[in-house]
Design an enzyme around this catalytic site. Structure first.
Site, PDB file in Angstrom:
ATOM      1  N   ARG A 139     -12.860   3.635  -4.230  1.00 49.79           N
ATOM      2  CA  ARG A 139     -11.881   4.491  -4.910  1.00 49.79           C
ATOM      3  C   ARG A 139     -11.977   4.343  -6.431  1.00 49.79           C
ATOM      4  NH1 ARG A 139      -6.246   4.516  -6.098  1.00 49.79           N
ATOM      5  NH2 ARG A 139      -6.174   2.276  -5.660  1.00 49.79           N
ATOM      6  N   LYS A 140     -12.998   3.630  -6.910  1.00 57.04           N
ATOM      7  CA  LYS A 140     -13.174   3.434  -8.356  1.00 57.04           C
ATOM      8  C   LYS A 140     -13.869   4.643  -8.966  1.00 57.04           C
ATOM      9  CE  LYS A 140     -13.525  -1.579  -7.778  1.00 57.04           C
ATOM     10  NZ  LYS A 140     -14.418  -2.762  -7.854  1.00 57.04           N
ATOM     11  N   THR A 141     -13.197   5.784  -8.862  1.00 57.11           N
ATOM     12  CA  THR A 141     -13.760   7.052  -9.324  1.00 57.11           C
ATOM     13  C   THR A 141     -13.149   7.461 -10.661  1.00 57.11           C
ATOM     14  OG1 THR A 141     -12.108   8.166  -7.962  1.00 57.11           O
ATOM     15  CG2 THR A 141     -14.302   7.888  -7.004  1.00 57.11           C
TER      16      THR A 141
END
Length: 293
Positions: A139-141
């Site tokens: 989820r490190k977008t």
């Protein structure tokens, strides 16, 4: 019989994101567009760079130019690999509209294709090492760009992992410290999350993993464990809980091409890594307006 398309995954609201990109890129006058006017032109999209690449992001690229009244003809299918230099698509429309959409469309396509290319590379390497589990992103977008980046992961053939805080319950160290214990955090999450959401718990030791399994976690993330320690913990706990609990082990943190082989062991069910989307090399594209014959 209908043909599946990655575009069919996109939510009804996705096209408004493209509109917001225009608002950011042209908030006032378009001086360059004034210069070129509305003469109709044809532009060729070329895939460039120095590496074999995966094409990803077609719906977003097409929608950029659709909102400008242009037409896009694709010469490659989404997910296909290509060698540079490759004529990937042809765009037709008014010159000023071609230029209005150029940078937005190219920036998006470069990043989405870069993520798809890296995702395919990591998955192919893992499969080559004999790994049979799941390769996933994280989820490190980029804020505001998650849909495009997750889309690139899917086109590249990997699992995009959870899309947001609402699509899976993930309890990390801060949740656990704030709740008092792994068991307390899981119980509180289950009470409100219900039966339909998977629960993924980050642990840092064998004892914490054991507690998470006993408390009913669906996925246990063995965070930053590597080498023999990672394998031993996974094997020992799978043997202990065989026939008593159903769960998956996930490993994450510091996974790279260099150490993928030692992490891609079949005692681990899921390998999640941000290497496929953070600081990924973009694929170079250019859009060249053609001079009339």
């Amino acid at each position: 019989m209908s043909t599946n398309s990655y575009e069919h995954l996109l939510p009804p609201s996705w096209k408004t994101q493209i509109t917001s990109w225009f608002a950011e890129d042209t908030p006032s006058f378009d001086y360059g567009g004034y210069v070129v006017g509305e003469v109709h032109r044809e532009a060729f999209l070329f895939g460039k760079g120095k590496q074999t690449a995966v094409l990803a992001g077609q719906p977003f690229f097409t929608e950029v130019f659709t909102q400008l009244g242009c037409e896009v003809e694709w010469h490659l299918q989404e997910g296909e690999t290509f060698e540079p230099i490759k004529h990937v698509a042809t765009v037709r429309g008014k010159a000023r509209h071609l230029l209005l959409g150029e940078r937005i469309a190219l920036n998006m396509l470069a990043r989405c294709s870069g993520i798809a290319t890296k995702s395919k590379l990591i998955k192919d390497l893992a499969v080559g090492y004999g790994y049979k589990g799941i390769i996933a992103g994280t989820r490190k977008t980029t804020p505001g760009f998650r849909l495009v980046e997750k889309y690139g992961m899917i086109v590249g053939g990997i699992d995009p992992h959870r899309h947001d805080l609402s699509s899976m319950i993930m309890l990390k160290d801060n949740h656990i410290w704030s709740s008092g214990s792994i068991t307390a955090a899981i119980q509180q999450a289950r009470a409100v999350g219900g039966f339909s959401l998977l629960l993924d718990v980050e642990v840092g030791s064998e004892a914490e993993a054991d507690e998470a399994i006993e408390a009913g976690a669906d996925i246990i993330m063995l965070d930053n464990m590597e080498g023999e320690h990672l394998v031993n913990v996974a094997r020992k706990l799978k043997e202990k809980w065989a026939g008593k609990r159903k769960f998956h082990f996930e490993t994450s943190g510091n996974i790279t091409e260099a150490n993928l082989q030692e992490r891609a062991v079949n005692d681990i069910d899921i390998l999640s890594t941000s290497v496929v989307h953070q600081s990924v090399q973009h694929i170079d594209f250019s859009l060249k307006i053609q001079m009339p014959n």
